[in-house]
Write a protein that holds these residues in place. Structure first.
Motif, PDB file in Angstrom:
ATOM      1  N   LEU A 188       0.824  -1.210   0.000  1.00 13.74           N
ATOM      2  CA  LEU A 188       0.000   0.000   0.000  1.00 13.74           C
ATOM      3  C   LEU A 188       0.857   1.257   0.000  1.00 13.74           C
ATOM      4  O   LEU A 188       0.510   2.247  -0.650  1.00 13.74           O
ATOM      5  CB  LEU A 188      -0.947  -0.008   1.203  1.00 13.74           C
ATOM      6  CG  LEU A 188      -2.134  -0.972   1.049  1.00 13.74           C
ATOM      7  CD1 LEU A 188      -3.002  -0.936   2.284  1.00 13.74           C
ATOM      8  CD2 LEU A 188      -2.945  -0.626  -0.182  1.00 13.74           C
ATOM      9  N   ILE A 239     -18.805  -5.247   3.127  1.00 10.35           N
ATOM     10  CA  ILE A 239     -17.441  -5.153   2.621  1.00 10.35           C
ATOM     11  C   ILE A 239     -17.297  -5.982   1.346  1.00 10.35           C
ATOM     12  O   ILE A 239     -16.737  -5.528   0.350  1.00 10.35           O
ATOM     13  CB  ILE A 239     -16.453  -5.616   3.699  1.00 10.35           C
ATOM     14  CG1 ILE A 239     -16.508  -4.639   4.886  1.00 10.35           C
ATOM     15  CG2 ILE A 239     -15.049  -5.693   3.154  1.00 10.35           C
ATOM     16  CD1 ILE A 239     -15.997  -5.221   6.169  1.00 10.35           C
ATOM     17  N   LYS A 257     -16.609  -4.953  -2.779  1.00 12.91           N
ATOM     18  CA  LYS A 257     -15.505  -5.476  -3.577  1.00 12.91           C
ATOM     19  C   LYS A 257     -15.969  -6.264  -4.792  1.00 12.91           C
ATOM     20  O   LYS A 257     -15.153  -6.776  -5.531  1.00 12.91           O
ATOM     21  CB  LYS A 257     -14.639  -6.403  -2.713  1.00 12.91           C
ATOM     22  CG  LYS A 257     -14.059  -5.713  -1.509  1.00 12.91           C
ATOM     23  CD  LYS A 257     -13.008  -6.564  -0.850  1.00 12.91           C
ATOM     24  CE  LYS A 257     -13.551  -7.877  -0.379  1.00 12.91           C
ATOM     25  NZ  LYS A 257     -12.597  -8.593   0.483  1.00 12.91           N
ATOM     26  N   LEU A 308     -11.701  -0.435 -11.776  1.00 11.80           N
ATOM     27  CA  LEU A 308     -10.328  -0.368 -11.278  1.00 11.80           C
ATOM     28  C   LEU A 308      -9.461  -1.424 -11.963  1.00 11.80           C
ATOM     29  O   LEU A 308      -8.341  -1.151 -12.399  1.00 11.80           O
ATOM     30  CB  LEU A 308     -10.353  -0.580  -9.758  1.00 11.80           C
ATOM     31  CG  LEU A 308      -9.044  -0.553  -8.992  1.00 11.80           C
ATOM     32  CD1 LEU A 308      -8.262   0.694  -9.316  1.00 11.80           C
ATOM     33  CD2 LEU A 308      -9.332  -0.622  -7.502  1.00 11.80           C
ATOM     34  N   ALA A 339      -7.471   3.271  -6.557  1.00 12.24           N
ATOM     35  CA  ALA A 339      -7.431   2.276  -5.487  1.00 12.24           C
ATOM     36  C   ALA A 339      -7.412   2.968  -4.136  1.00 12.24           C
ATOM     37  O   ALA A 339      -8.085   2.539  -3.197  1.00 12.24           O
ATOM     38  CB  ALA A 339      -6.209   1.384  -5.641  1.00 12.24           C
ATOM     39  N   LEU A 379     -10.083   2.734  -1.167  1.00 12.73           N
ATOM     40  CA  LEU A 379      -9.588   2.339   0.145  1.00 12.73           C
ATOM     41  C   LEU A 379     -10.146   3.242   1.240  1.00 12.73           C
ATOM     42  O   LEU A 379     -10.612   2.773   2.282  1.00 12.73           O
ATOM     43  CB  LEU A 379      -8.063   2.442   0.121  1.00 12.73           C
ATOM     44  CG  LEU A 379      -7.307   1.650   1.129  1.00 12.73           C
ATOM     45  CD1 LEU A 379      -7.517   0.189   0.851  1.00 12.73           C
ATOM     46  CD2 LEU A 379      -5.837   1.984   1.051  1.00 12.73           C
ATOM     47  N   ILE A 417     -13.808   2.515   1.782  1.00 14.00           N
ATOM     48  CA  ILE A 417     -14.032   1.237   2.452  1.00 14.00           C
ATOM     49  C   ILE A 417     -13.645   1.304   3.921  1.00 14.00           C
ATOM     50  O   ILE A 417     -14.376   0.832   4.792  1.00 14.00           O
ATOM     51  CB  ILE A 417     -13.278   0.101   1.716  1.00 14.00           C
ATOM     52  CG1 ILE A 417     -14.107  -0.307   0.512  1.00 14.00           C
ATOM     53  CG2 ILE A 417     -13.042  -1.082   2.624  1.00 14.00           C
ATOM     54  CD1 ILE A 417     -13.683  -1.559  -0.135  1.00 14.00           C
ATOM     55  N   ARG A 461      -8.718  -7.587   5.225  1.00 18.80           N
ATOM     56  CA  ARG A 461      -9.665  -8.353   4.444  1.00 18.80           C
ATOM     57  C   ARG A 461     -10.628  -7.459   3.671  1.00 18.80           C
ATOM     58  O   ARG A 461     -11.286  -7.886   2.743  1.00 18.80           O
ATOM     59  CB  ARG A 461     -10.453  -9.302   5.329  1.00 18.80           C
ATOM     60  CG  ARG A 461     -11.268 -10.245   4.496  1.00 18.80           C
ATOM     61  CD  ARG A 461     -11.805 -11.391   5.274  1.00 18.80           C
ATOM     62  NE  ARG A 461     -12.574 -12.229   4.391  1.00 18.80           N
ATOM     63  CZ  ARG A 461     -12.078 -13.221   3.718  1.00 18.80           C
ATOM     64  NH1 ARG A 461     -10.809 -13.498   3.815  1.00 18.80           N
ATOM     65  NH2 ARG A 461     -12.844 -13.938   2.940  1.00 18.80           N
ATOM     66  N   MET A 462     -10.730  -6.209   4.112  1.00 15.50           N
ATOM     67  CA  MET A 462     -11.678  -5.319   3.456  1.00 15.50           C
ATOM     68  C   MET A 462     -11.168  -4.817   2.122  1.00 15.50           C
ATOM     69  O   MET A 462     -11.930  -4.367   1.295  1.00 15.50           O
ATOM     70  CB  MET A 462     -11.937  -4.121   4.368  1.00 15.50           C
ATOM     71  CG  MET A 462     -12.630  -4.504   5.644  1.00 15.50           C
ATOM     72  SD  MET A 462     -12.597  -3.109   6.760  1.00 15.50           S
ATOM     73  CE  MET A 462     -13.282  -3.869   8.203  1.00 15.50           C
ATOM     74  N   LEU A 463      -9.856  -4.847   1.942  1.00 14.50           N
ATOM     75  CA  LEU A 463      -9.298  -4.308   0.711  1.00 14.50           C
ATOM     76  C   LEU A 463      -9.790  -5.111  -0.484  1.00 14.50           C
ATOM     77  O   LEU A 463      -9.719  -6.328  -0.481  1.00 14.50           O
ATOM     78  CB  LEU A 463      -7.774  -4.391   0.746  1.00 14.50           C
ATOM     79  CG  LEU A 463      -7.095  -3.839   1.988  1.00 14.50           C
ATOM     80  CD1 LEU A 463      -5.609  -4.120   1.926  1.00 14.50           C
ATOM     81  CD2 LEU A 463      -7.344  -2.353   2.099  1.00 14.50           C
ATOM     82  N   PRO A 464     -10.288  -4.418  -1.508  1.00 14.06           N
ATOM     83  CA  PRO A 464     -10.621  -5.156  -2.721  1.00 14.06           C
ATOM     84  C   PRO A 464      -9.333  -5.763  -3.283  1.00 14.06           C
ATOM     85  O   PRO A 464      -8.301  -5.098  -3.289  1.00 14.06           O
ATOM     86  CB  PRO A 464     -11.151  -4.071  -3.661  1.00 14.06           C
ATOM     87  CG  PRO A 464     -11.488  -2.918  -2.799  1.00 14.06           C
ATOM     88  CD  PRO A 464     -10.592  -3.001  -1.610  1.00 14.06           C
ATOM     89  N   PRO A 465      -9.388  -7.019  -3.729  1.00 13.87           N
ATOM     90  CA  PRO A 465      -8.163  -7.664  -4.207  1.00 13.87           C
ATOM     91  C   PRO A 465      -7.382  -6.802  -5.197  1.00 13.87           C
ATOM     92  O   PRO A 465      -6.167  -6.700  -5.107  1.00 13.87           O
ATOM     93  CB  PRO A 465      -8.685  -8.923  -4.892  1.00 13.87           C
ATOM     94  CG  PRO A 465      -9.969  -9.207  -4.222  1.00 13.87           C
ATOM     95  CD  PRO A 465     -10.543  -7.897  -3.773  1.00 13.87           C
ATOM     96  N   VAL A 466      -8.105  -6.152  -6.091  1.00  7.17           N
ATOM     97  CA  VAL A 466      -7.406  -5.412  -7.143  1.00  7.17           C
ATOM     98  C   VAL A 466      -6.589  -4.260  -6.565  1.00  7.17           C
ATOM     99  O   VAL A 466      -5.558  -3.881  -7.120  1.00  7.17           O
ATOM    100  CB  VAL A 466      -8.392  -4.944  -8.240  1.00  7.17           C
ATOM    101  CG1 VAL A 466      -9.427  -4.016  -7.711  1.00  7.17           C
ATOM    102  CG2 VAL A 466      -7.660  -4.330  -9.404  1.00  7.17           C
ATOM    103  N   VAL A 467      -7.014  -3.729  -5.385  1.00  4.83           N
ATOM    104  CA  VAL A 467      -6.276  -2.617  -4.775  1.00  4.83           C
ATOM    105  C   VAL A 467      -4.861  -3.045  -4.396  1.00  4.83           C
ATOM    106  O   VAL A 467      -3.893  -2.356  -4.692  1.00  4.83           O
ATOM    107  CB  VAL A 467      -7.027  -2.074  -3.542  1.00  4.83           C
ATOM    108  CG1 VAL A 467      -6.153  -1.123  -2.746  1.00  4.83           C
ATOM    109  CG2 VAL A 467      -8.296  -1.368  -3.964  1.00  4.83           C
ATOM    110  N   ILE A 468      -4.730  -4.216  -3.740  1.00  4.54           N
ATOM    111  CA  ILE A 468      -3.370  -4.626  -3.378  1.00  4.54           C
ATOM    112  C   ILE A 468      -2.693  -5.402  -4.499  1.00  4.54           C
ATOM    113  O   ILE A 468      -1.497  -5.592  -4.462  1.00  4.54           O
ATOM    114  CB  ILE A 468      -3.300  -5.437  -2.064  1.00  4.54           C
ATOM    115  CG1 ILE A 468      -4.360  -6.513  -2.016  1.00  4.54           C
ATOM    116  CG2 ILE A 468      -3.368  -4.554  -0.856  1.00  4.54           C
ATOM    117  CD1 ILE A 468      -4.134  -7.467  -0.871  1.00  4.54           C
ATOM    118  N   THR A 469      -3.478  -5.840  -5.481  1.00  2.00           N
ATOM    119  CA  THR A 469      -2.850  -6.602  -6.552  1.00  2.00           C
ATOM    120  C   THR A 469      -1.903  -5.741  -7.388  1.00  2.00           C
ATOM    121  O   THR A 469      -0.889  -6.237  -7.861  1.00  2.00           O
ATOM    122  CB  THR A 469      -3.891  -7.235  -7.473  1.00  2.00           C
ATOM    123  OG1 THR A 469      -4.816  -7.934  -6.671  1.00  2.00           O
ATOM    124  CG2 THR A 469      -3.253  -8.213  -8.425  1.00  2.00           C
TER     125      THR A 469
END
Lengths: 309, 315
Positions: free
Chosen positions: A47, A240, A244, A268, A285, A289, A292, B154-162
Motif C-alpha cells: 500500500l 465489505i 468489492k 479499477l 485504489a 480504500l 471502504i 480483508r476489506m481491501l478489494p483484491p485489485v487494490v493490493i494486486t
C-alpha cells in the motif's frame, strides 16, 4: 495453615514450569508475530508502494521509470463524471443486495430455528450456493437468465422469448446481478442468525408468554436484540464483500450493458490491467480504500457498542 | 384452557414452517440442479425452447472441458469414421463433427487449485489459531488496533493490493508461481481465520487452562491439550470457510497467474468456445469444481453446525 500450604505448592509449580518452558510473554510473541509480519508485508508495504505510484504516471508495461505528476491522477478521477457514476452504481448495488440478504437470511433463520425432521439437511443444502465460485455462478446464471432458453423467465411464468432480457437491458441488469448475489449470500446471513437465535435461552420466551406479550413485541424485544450482534457481523462482512464485488459482475455482465453494472472494482481492474495505467489505477485504489475504511469503521464502532451495551 | 389449545397450534405452526422450509430449499436448489442437468445435456437440449427437463444424458460437456477439438471437413470426417482406434471421447466428439487434437489445460488448472487451496488453508488456519489464542488469552498492547488492522486487510478489494503485489512479485520472480499464490491466499484468509477462531476460543472457559496450569502443565501444553481439542469445532468451521474462499478465488488468480500456476476459476470462462458458448462444458467444469467443496462441507456438517451454534451448546 492449610491455605498457606496450598499457596506454597502453587508457587512451586509455577516456578518449575517457568524453568522448563517458554514464558507467556515469549509464547505470545511467537504466536502473534508470524501472522502480523505476513499481514504487514502483504498489505502495508504494497500500500505504501502504491501510494507513491498514485502520484506518478507509471505504467507497468512501459520500460520507463515512474514520473512524478503530483495530484494529477486524483484530479482526473474526481473530476470524471464517469467514475462518479460507477461509485453510484456500487452504492446502489451494496444497499440493494445487502438489504435483501439481511431480510431473506433472517427470514430463513426464523424458519429453520426450531428443529424438525430433515431441518439439518435443509440447512446444509441452502448453504450450497455460497460455496460456489462467484465467477462460475455468474457465468452459469447467464444461461439461467437467457431470454430465449433460460429457466429464470420460464419459472416466472413468461412464455419462451417473451420475458425480459435481464442482463441485456440497462434498467434490469443491476437487478439481475443483485438477485444472483442474494441467492448466493442470504445463506451466509442465515447461518450467523441461526447461531444467534439458538443462543437465546428459552426462559425469555416463556417469561414473555406468561406476560402475554404479543408476537411482534417478543420479536422486537427478545429475538432482535439477542440476534443483533451476530446479524451486525453478517452485515459488516457482506457490505465489505459487496463493495468489492468483481467476480460476479465479470461472470455475469462484464459491466454492461453500456456501463449499467460497471462497479468501481471492475473499473479499477480495467484501468490497472488491460489498460496498464498503473499510476491512475493506484490513485483510484486509494480513493476506494478511503471509502471502504470509512464504511467499515462505522460498522466496527457500531459492533463494539452493541457488544458492550 | 390455553394449555389445551397450545400444543395443536404449535404443531400446526411447526408443520407450516417445515413445508415452507422445504419449498425454499427446493427454490434455492433450482440453479444447482439446473447446473447438474446441463453438465449432462447434449447441445440441442440446452438451447431448446421451452427449457427441457428430460433428455438423453451425454458426456459431451466433460469431453469439451478436458479436450481441445477442431472441426472436421466432410472428407476428413469420412476418413476419420473408418478409423478403429477411436476411444469413447473421440466418438462423442465425432458425433458433433469434431476431432480431439489434444488435452485441454483444465486438468492442470484443477490440480493447481487443489495444491494452492489446501496448502494455503492449512497455513492460514495454523497461523490463525496461534494468533487468535494470543489475542484471546494474553494482554496484547493496542489489541483493538491490531485486531482492526487484521480485519481491515480483508476489506481491501483484491485489485487494490494486486497492483503493487503484481510489481513486487514480478521483481521477486513470484509471478505465476505456486508459492506466490499460496502465500497470497494464506494472507487473504488469515484475517478471517484469526477473527473466527478468536470468537471460538473466547467461548472456551479460561478455568480449564488455569486448572491445567495449576496442575503443572506448561502454557504450551495447556494450549495443545486443553484449548485445541475444545476449539476443534471452531477450527473445522474455519477450515471449511478458508478452503472455500481459496478454492473459489478468482481476482488474484486472474491478475497474478498466467500459465504455470493458473487455477481453475479464471480458466472456466475461457472454455467458452468460438462457435457459441459451450454451456455443457461450463456446467461440467463448475460441477467438478463444486463437488469437493460440497463433500468437505457435508463431511463436516455436524462440526459446522455445532461450531456455529457454539454458544447454545455451552449452555
Amino acid at each position: 495453615m492449610a491455605k498457606e500450604h496450598v499457596a506454597l505448592r502453587n508457587r512451586d509449580v509455577v516456578r518449575r514450569s517457568n524453568r522448563q518452558s517458554l514464558s507467556d510473554e515469549t509464547l505470545k510473541r511467537l504466536f502473534l508475530w508470524p501472522t502480523l509480519i505476513l499481514l504487514i508485508t502483504f498489505n502495508i508495504f504494497p500500500l505504501l508502494y502504491s501510494l507513491y505510484l498514485s502520484f506518478t504516471d507509471f505504467s507497468a508495461i512501459a520500460n520507463v521509470p515512474p514520473n512524478w505528476v503530483g495530484l494529477r491522477n486524483y484530479q482526473e478521477i474526481l473530476g470524471s463524471d464517469q467514475l462518479w457514476r460507477y461509485f453510484q452504481n456500487t452504492g446502489r448495488y451494496v444497499v440493494l443486495s445487502v438489504g435483501l440478504q439481511t431480510l431473506v437470511g433472517f427470514g430463513l433463520a426464523l424458519l429453520l430455528r426450531r428443529r424438525f425432521a430433515g431441518s439439518g439437511l435443509i440447512t446444509t443444502i441452502i448453504l450450497v450456493p455460497m460455496m460456489l465460485s462467484p465467477i462460475v455462478v455468474g457465468l452459469f446464471w447467464k444461461l439461467i437468465y437467457n431470454p430465449s432458453y433460460g429457466i429464470f423467465n420460464y419459472m416466472l411464468g413468461f412464455s419462451a422469448g417473451r420475458g425480459p432480457d435481464w442482463l441485456g437491458t440497462p434498467q434490469l441488469a443491476m437487478w439481475g446481478v443483485v438477485i444472483v448475489d442474494v441467492w448466493m449470500w442470504s445463506p451466509y446471513v442465515m447461518l450467523l442468525c441461526l447461531a444467534g437465535l439458538s443462543a437465546i435461552p428459552d426462559y425469555l420466551y416463556e417469561a414473555a408468554e406468561i406476560d402475554r406479550a404479543s408476537g411482534w413485541y417478543t420479536f422486537r424485544r427478545i429475538t432482535l436484540p439477542m440476534v443483533a450482534p451476530l446479524l451486525m457481523i453478517a452485515i459488516l462482512f457482506r457490505t465489505i464483500e459487496a463493495f468489492k464485488t468483481f467476480d460476479l459482475v465479470m461472470g455475469l455482465t462484464g459491466g454492461g450493458p453500456g456501463d449499467s453494472t460497471e462497479l468501481v472494482a471492475v473499473n479499477l481492474y480495467r484501468i490497472a490491467f488491460p489498460q496498464w495505467q498503473t499510476g491512475k489505477a493506484s490513485a483510484l485504489a486509494y480513493i476506494v480504500l478511503v471509502v471502504i475504511i470509512g464504511v467499515s469503521n462505522i460498522y466496527i464502532r457500531y459492533l463494539n457498542r452493541i457488544k458492550e451495551g | 384452557m390455553p394449555m389445551v389449545e397450545n400444543p395443536g397450534r404449535a404443531r400446526a405452526a411447526r408443520t407450516t414452517r417445515a413445508v415452507l422450509a422445504v419449498a425454499v430449499c427446493l427454490l434455492f436448489l433450482v440453479p444447482v440442479i439446473w447446473m447438474l442437468m446441463t453438465a449432462f445435456k447434449p447441445r440441442d437440449a440446452i438451447i431448446s425452447v421451452p427449457p427441457r427437463v428430460t433428455f438423453t444424458p451425454s458426456l459431451e460437456g466433460f469431453v469439451g472441458l478436458f479436450t481441445q477439438r477442431s472441426t472436421l471437413t466432410k472428407m476428413q470426417m469420412e476418413r476419420y469414421q473408418q478409423r478403429t482406434d477411436l476411444n469413447w471421447m473421440d466418438e462423442i466428439a465425432l458425433e458433433r463433427g469434431l476431432a480431439i487434437i489434444g488435452p485441454s489445460k483444465y486438468r492442470d488448472r484443477l490440480l493447481n487449485s487443489v495444491i494452492i487451496a489446501s496448502a494455503s488453508t492449512v497455513l492460514s488456519v495454523a497461523l490463525g489459531v496461534l494468533a487468535a489464542y494470543a489475542f484471546s488469552r494474553f494482554r496484547v498492547k493496542a489489541t483493538n488496533d491490531w485486531q482492526f488492522f487484521i480485519l481491515s486487510t480483508r476489506m481491501l478489494p483484491p485489485v487494490v493490493i494486486t497492483i503493487p503485489i503484481f510489481l513486487m512479485y514480478r521483481q521477486l520472480g513470484l509471478y505465476d508461481t505456486h508459492i506466490g499464490m499460496i502465500l497470497l491466499y494464506t494472507v487473504f484468509n488469515l484475517s478471517l481465520a484469526v477473527w473466527l477462531l478468536k470468537g471460538f476460543i473466547d467461548e472456551i472457559p479460561r478455568e480449564y487452562e488455569e486448572a491445567a496450569l495449576v496442575d503443572g502443565y506448561s502454557r504450551w501444553q495447556a494450549f495443545t491439550k486443553i484449548v485445541l481439542p475444545q476449539a476443534i469445532t471452531g477450527i473445522a468451521a474455519t477450515t471449511v470457510f478458508c478452503l472455500i474462499f481459496a478454492w473459489n478465488e478468482y481476482a488474484f488468480a486472474l491478475m497474478l497467474t498466467s500459465e504455470r500456476a493458473r487455477t481453475a476459476p479464471p480458466s472456466i470462462p475461457t472454455v467458452l468456445g468460438t462457435a457459441g458458448i459451450e454451456w455443457s462444458a461450463i456446467a461440467a467444469g463448475s460441477l467438478l469444481f463444486l463437488i469437493p467443496v460440497v463433500i468437505v462441507t457435508f463431511a463436516l456438517r455436524n462440526y459446522l453446525l455445532r461450531g456455529i451454534t457454539f454458544g447454545a451448546l455451552r449452555r
